[in-house]
Design an enzyme around this catalytic site. Sequence first.
Site: not given
Ligand code: FAD
Length: 462
Positions: A33, A38, A50, A178, A201, A441
């Site tokens: 990471e 997280g 949240k 957006g 939007e 209920h």
């Molecule tokens: P990520 O969570 O993006 O994790 C990827 C990780 O990979 C990151 O920690 C990054 O640092 C690491 N990484 C990247 N490249 C490399 C590399 N080359 N080497 C090592 N590490 C690397 N989704 C919901 O379901 N509910 C919600 O309420 C929600 N709210 C959101 C609110 C906001 C403001 C945002 C921006 C997004 C929200 N999302 C929500 C979307 C959600 O955050 C993503 O869909 C989710 O985090 C995707 O998970 P992932 O594991 O694919 O990637």
Amino acid sequence: MAGYDLVVVGAGPGGYVAAIRATQLGLQTAVVEMERAGGVCGNWGCIPSKALLADADLYRAMRDGASRGLIAEGLRVDFPKVMARSRGVADRQATGVEFLFKKNGIAYHAGRARLAPNGVIVAHDDGTTESIEARNVLLATGSGERLLPGLEVDGEVVMTSREALADPRLPASVVVIGGGAVGVEFAYVYASFGAAVTVVELAATLLPGMDPELGQELAKAFHRQGIEVLLGHRFEQLTRNGTGATVAVRGEGGVRALTAERVLVAVGRAPLSADLGLEEAGVRVERGFVVVDEALRTSVPTVWAIGDLVGPVMLAHAASEQGVRVAEVIAGTRTVAALDVAAIPMCVYCEPEVAAVGLTEAQARERGEVHVGRFPFRALGKAMATGHTEGFVKVVSGARHGEILGVHMIGHGVTDLIAEAGLARTLEATTEEIADTVHAHPTLAEALREAALAAAGRALNI
Ligand code: FAD
């Protein structure tokens, strides 16, 4: 060690869950990471946003309590403290994931990984590199903010959600570009704390992609909250002025100039597939997304990919479920890992909340005859008692068998109510079966049963 069975790149909700499941199945697993465990979800997305939304709700409840005889005097917002709590929650989330790595015996490497012939090569912050050998590589690098030309992020006035989630300054006015989930959640937070907010939007409704009735209802609710919503408007130009910016947007009626202290760019997310060595390794990529098959395997047999990096649904729970399934494929306990997109709930956490699972009414009608049942929260005892009467539940079912095709909800608490609809879809339940399930209920969940009764042609309370 000769090498791991699996190295996971990225410790977001996709990667960290995959690593835990892989370890449960006996695979020697490492995680790399480059920021904090997280991922976006825990550090810059779902969880810290949240926390802000919960505080916005609490503040509104205290502010509006006077209409119910509950008077809070001297109420004010200490926004730096609100923001500090949000960061603290994100920090605890990251620490929790790190603890899970230790508990499960998962090797954790801090650094930026790229594909190498027998695993990955990790670049550390101090300039050193390390090679990690593994029989399988799982790419779970997630996504970053999508930007628009002419809307350069400066972290002062123009921000994405990332900068906004670390900024302790409460703006007096905000233009949100957006009207998707992230845009409307931030609009609600800023407006709750007193900012003048305009949401711009391009589509004809808020929350494009969801059943249009939800976005229409949300726009009405936002109007009541004093949030201006400009639909069918395209961003044209941004001009910085002394303390803020003027944003020119074009709609059917011509160009409007919106002046605000802050501009939030929330126009979607782009997969982080650059700089991973994908091309050299022969991993196929289309429009930035890594291409995977039904098993979530890329075009290179030992390289797998999940989460926002592959799409099409960019949500944390989709990433986690893909993580579980791909670990099971790699361990040999299942063969198909792809998700049924129509079974993935989508939730938006402003007030009123929005939640849906399955086909929109229009999508369902394309496939055949349907029944639609609606139930408004204003007709529900629990909603009246708690004072949350905005919104409705809409159930779309097959006309012949009554099978649940889609459920669309807007109102207080619906992001929790949607779980029942998700289970109904998994069990291929019918409107009759939901109707025959005794619901306690008074609860908000009765609204789903009432909408199912309405779809089955036997509404009771409307
Ligand atoms: P990520 O969570 O993006 O994790 C990827 C990780 O990979 C990151 O920690 C990054 O640092 C690491 N990484 C990247 N490249 C490399 C590399 N080359 N080497 C090592 N590490 C690397 N989704 C919901 O379901 N509910 C919600 O309420 C929600 N709210 C959101 C609110 C906001 C403001 C945002 C921006 C997004 C929200 N999302 C929500 C979307 C959600 O955050 C993503 O869909 C989710 O985090 C995707 O998970 P992932 O594991 O694919 O990637």
